[in-house]
Design an enzyme around this catalytic site. Structure first.
Site, PDB file in Angstrom:
ATOM      1  N   ARG A 199     -35.410 -34.788   7.119  1.00 15.57           N
ATOM      2  CA  ARG A 199     -35.802 -34.908   8.527  1.00 15.57           C
ATOM      3  C   ARG A 199     -36.478 -33.592   8.920  1.00 15.57           C
ATOM      4  O   ARG A 199     -36.526 -32.651   8.141  1.00 15.57           O
ATOM      5  CB  ARG A 199     -34.642 -35.301   9.460  1.00 15.57           C
ATOM      6  CG  ARG A 199     -33.261 -34.964   9.049  1.00 15.57           C
ATOM      7  CD  ARG A 199     -32.959 -33.504   9.026  1.00 15.57           C
ATOM      8  NE  ARG A 199     -33.346 -32.884  10.282  1.00 15.57           N
ATOM      9  CZ  ARG A 199     -33.688 -31.636  10.436  1.00 15.57           C
ATOM     10  NH1 ARG A 199     -33.733 -30.819   9.396  1.00 15.57           N
ATOM     11  NH2 ARG A 199     -34.015 -31.153  11.612  1.00 15.57           N
ATOM     12  N   GLY A 200     -36.975 -33.546  10.159  1.00 17.75           N
ATOM     13  CA  GLY A 200     -37.779 -32.388  10.571  1.00 17.75           C
ATOM     14  C   GLY A 200     -39.238 -32.753  10.374  1.00 17.75           C
ATOM     15  O   GLY A 200     -39.641 -33.268   9.316  1.00 17.75           O
ATOM     16  N   ALA A 201     -40.056 -32.480  11.408  1.00 14.81           N
ATOM     17  CA  ALA A 201     -41.425 -33.008  11.420  1.00 14.81           C
ATOM     18  C   ALA A 201     -42.240 -32.679  10.166  1.00 14.81           C
ATOM     19  O   ALA A 201     -42.787 -33.589   9.522  1.00 14.81           O
ATOM     20  CB  ALA A 201     -42.126 -32.532  12.690  1.00 14.81           C
ATOM     21  N   ARG A 234     -40.521 -43.384  11.142  1.00 12.64           N
ATOM     22  CA  ARG A 234     -40.070 -42.646  12.336  1.00 12.64           C
ATOM     23  C   ARG A 234     -41.278 -42.485  13.260  1.00 12.64           C
ATOM     24  O   ARG A 234     -42.334 -42.021  12.837  1.00 12.64           O
ATOM     25  CB  ARG A 234     -39.463 -41.296  11.962  1.00 12.64           C
ATOM     26  CG  ARG A 234     -38.143 -41.472  11.193  1.00 12.64           C
ATOM     27  CD  ARG A 234     -37.313 -40.210  11.145  1.00 12.64           C
ATOM     28  NE  ARG A 234     -36.747 -39.873  12.441  1.00 12.64           N
ATOM     29  CZ  ARG A 234     -36.153 -38.711  12.704  1.00 12.64           C
ATOM     30  NH1 ARG A 234     -36.065 -37.779  11.762  1.00 12.64           N
ATOM     31  NH2 ARG A 234     -35.632 -38.472  13.893  1.00 12.64           N
ATOM     32  N   GLN A 236     -27.714 -31.583  14.221  1.00 14.09           N
ATOM     33  CA  GLN A 236     -28.555 -30.780  13.323  1.00 14.09           C
ATOM     34  C   GLN A 236     -28.331 -29.282  13.507  1.00 14.09           C
ATOM     35  O   GLN A 236     -28.507 -28.509  12.574  1.00 14.09           O
ATOM     36  CB  GLN A 236     -30.045 -31.091  13.563  1.00 14.09           C
ATOM     37  CG  GLN A 236     -30.481 -32.466  13.117  1.00 14.09           C
ATOM     38  CD  GLN A 236     -30.439 -33.453  14.258  1.00 14.09           C
ATOM     39  OE1 GLN A 236     -29.614 -33.361  15.163  1.00 14.09           O
ATOM     40  NE2 GLN A 236     -31.325 -34.428  14.233  1.00 14.09           N
ATOM     41  N   ASP A 285     -41.830 -31.902  17.552  1.00 16.40           N
ATOM     42  CA  ASP A 285     -42.233 -33.031  16.708  1.00 16.40           C
ATOM     43  C   ASP A 285     -43.623 -33.544  17.048  1.00 16.40           C
ATOM     44  O   ASP A 285     -44.253 -34.234  16.248  1.00 16.40           O
ATOM     45  CB  ASP A 285     -41.203 -34.153  16.830  1.00 16.40           C
ATOM     46  CG  ASP A 285     -39.886 -33.697  16.229  1.00 16.40           C
ATOM     47  OD1 ASP A 285     -39.121 -33.003  16.927  1.00 16.40           O
ATOM     48  OD2 ASP A 285     -39.650 -33.977  15.044  1.00 16.40           O
ATOM     49  N   ASN A 314     -39.661 -32.664  21.604  1.00 10.91           N
ATOM     50  CA  ASN A 314     -38.716 -32.134  20.604  1.00 10.91           C
ATOM     51  C   ASN A 314     -37.384 -32.854  20.778  1.00 10.91           C
ATOM     52  O   ASN A 314     -37.226 -33.707  21.654  1.00 10.91           O
ATOM     53  CB  ASN A 314     -38.577 -30.613  20.769  1.00 10.91           C
ATOM     54  CG  ASN A 314     -37.841 -29.984  19.592  1.00 10.91           C
ATOM     55  OD1 ASN A 314     -38.162 -30.265  18.440  1.00 10.91           O
ATOM     56  ND2 ASN A 314     -36.846 -29.160  19.859  1.00 10.91           N
ATOM     57  N   LYS A 315     -36.440 -32.492  19.948  1.00 12.06           N
ATOM     58  CA  LYS A 315     -35.129 -33.144  19.936  1.00 12.06           C
ATOM     59  C   LYS A 315     -34.536 -33.262  21.342  1.00 12.06           C
ATOM     60  O   LYS A 315     -34.646 -32.335  22.144  1.00 12.06           O
ATOM     61  CB  LYS A 315     -34.196 -32.332  19.015  1.00 12.06           C
ATOM     62  CG  LYS A 315     -32.803 -32.887  18.855  1.00 12.06           C
ATOM     63  CD  LYS A 315     -32.765 -34.332  18.418  1.00 12.06           C
ATOM     64  CE  LYS A 315     -33.525 -34.567  17.133  1.00 12.06           C
ATOM     65  NZ  LYS A 315     -33.707 -36.012  16.825  1.00 12.06           N
TER      66      LYS A 315
HETATM   67  O1  MRU Z   1     -34.548 -35.950  14.256  1.00 13.42           O
HETATM   68  P1  MRU Z   1     -34.924 -34.741  13.474  1.00 13.42           P
HETATM   69  O2  MRU Z   1     -33.763 -34.026  12.868  1.00 13.42           O
HETATM   70  O3  MRU Z   1     -36.012 -35.036  12.458  1.00 13.42           O
HETATM   71  O4  MRU Z   1     -35.550 -33.798  14.567  1.00 13.42           O
HETATM   72  C1  MRU Z   1     -36.048 -32.540  14.195  1.00 13.42           C
HETATM   73  C2  MRU Z   1     -36.476 -31.737  15.343  1.00 13.42           C
HETATM   74  O5  MRU Z   1     -36.459 -32.162  16.477  1.00 13.42           O
HETATM   75  C3  MRU Z   1     -37.067 -30.424  15.047  1.00 13.42           C
HETATM   76  O6  MRU Z   1     -36.773 -29.512  16.053  1.00 13.42           O
HETATM   77  C4  MRU Z   1     -38.557 -30.662  14.919  1.00 13.42           C
HETATM   78  O7  MRU Z   1     -38.844 -31.474  13.824  1.00 13.42           O
HETATM   79  C5  MRU Z   1     -39.395 -29.468  14.877  1.00 13.42           C
HETATM   80  S1  MRU Z   1     -39.168 -28.541  13.536  1.00 13.42           S
HETATM   81  C6  MRU Z   1     -39.765 -28.256  12.307  1.00 13.42           C
END
Ligand code: MRU
Length: 365
Positions: free
Chosen positions: A53-55, A90, A203, A244, A254-255
């Protein structure tokens, strides 16, 4: 970054030359486990189930997913089918579509027999590029942290609040929001990081705390609702988060929970920075609240928590009454007006169309 002295990236081609190695992030922080992806379907599942996970890492995994698909059937029909499956895994992080478009763009010009090798090469290039880009984000963000340290007379650690995981686990290496922290720490600037636990998937508590601890960065995990109180009491010098998807006028998705931290930061005069690579900018949209699709995930991520018991077993427990429903929005949008600056691989800019196009003139209208 190193894990127990061994340098890792989050994704790699295994010694067999074709299957893809990843870290199973669902097992952290209690176990460091690597696993393999042997098909496009496995890559799609890993993204959807948040094994990765993570963009930026979602993008890299999607790219290798196309390579795995081309290995078994490089036809036009399979290229389209694999793209369609992977792009749907996603919806919010734009890096996924960016990486898939980039690989598909290369493959579309080639004969089927040439496609598998080209897909692996382009995926590797995406990964190598991400490492360089995140390192540059770290260098630019490091200067902001250093400046705060100097402004405080070099007398005390810089207190930084972050949300979710935007470290090396979310990218190929280094991270986005955590890269400046690693660079500043490595340069000897004393730091302390407030880590939002980041419900419901935690996370922050499970990944950011693990990363920072492995790298020797002082940190404290806080419940998600704590940041405002800390900011009111002068206990946060700056916030840095990842994103993201960021729009051309600087709205930042973002999250979930990032927006509330940005509001608290604005109210308390705390600088709120967002660190991002160019691949996270969606130049096709402006209004993040209206135009970015927000992922909604399973209720169980809210109603059930998983952790380690005192005897070392991993177990899951339901934490809400039987029968209560839960809503699980994965992301929110922080309007550009709440963002102090965007830290990119090209430097730091204002979160505005003028600021962004000054750094990326090729996207000016
Ligand atoms: O749902 P996730 O764990 O994929 O979400 C990740 C985030 O929101 C990060 O902050 C985002 O991808 C930016 S980081 C590299």
């Amino acid at each position: 970054m190193k894990v127990d002295g061994v340098a890792y990236r989050t994704i790699w081609v295994n010694p067999d030359g074709w299957s893809i190695g990843i870290i199973d992030q669902t097992k952290l922080p209690h176990a460091f486990v690597t696993t393999s992806l042997s098909s496009m379907a496995e890559a799609a599942h890993a993204i959807k189930a948040m094994v990765v996970r993570g963009a930026p890492l979602i993008g890299a995994t999607g790219a290798y997913g196309l390579a795995l698909a081309m290995r078994v059937d490089p036809s036009d029909a399979n290229l389209k089918a694999a793209y369609d499956v992977l792009v749907e895994t996603r919806p919010t992080a734009i890096n996924l579509r960016w990486a898939l478009d980039r690989v598909r763009g290369v493959l579309a010009k080639l004969q089927p027999a040439e496609r598998a090798a080209a897909a692996y090469a382009e995926s590797a290039a995406i990964c190598d590029e991400d490492v360089g880009v995140c390192s540059a984000i770290g260098d630019h963000g490091h200067k902001i942290i250093e400046q705060l340290y100097i402004e405080h007379g070099r007398k005390r650690p810089v207190n930084i609040l972050t949300h979710c995981n935007a470290g090396w686990l979310a990218c190929v290496d280094w991270g986005t929001a955590l890269a400046p922290i690693y660079k500043a720490h490595d340069a000897g600037i004393p730091l302390h990081v407030w880590v939002d636990e980041t419900r419901p998937r935690n996370q922050g508590a499970s990944l950011t705390a693990w990363e920072l601890g492995r790298h020797g960065v002082k940190h404290t995990v806080i419940a998600d609702n704590t940041g405002g109180h800390l900011m009111q009491h002068g206990m946060v010098d700056m916030c840095i988060v990842g994103t993201d998807r960021t729009t051309r006028r600087g709205d930042v998705c973002n999250k979930i929970g990032t927006y509330l931290k940005a509001l608290a930061a604005k109210d308390n005069g705390v600088p709120f920075y967002v660190a991002l690579p160019f691949s996270t900018i969606d130049w096709t949209i402006s209004d993040g609240v209206k135009e970015i699709p927000i992922e909604e995930r399973a209720e169980e991520e809210v109603t059930v928590m998983t952790g380690k018991t005192s005897d070392g077993a991993i177990t899951s427990v339901r934490i809400v009454p039987d029968g209560s429903r839960a809503a699980n929005y994965g992301f929110d949008v922080t309007p550009a007006r709440l963002v102090s600056g965007l830290i990119t691989e090209r430097g730091v800019c204002l979160a505005s169309e003028a600021g962004m196009t000054a750094l990326y003139p090729e996207h000016a209208r």
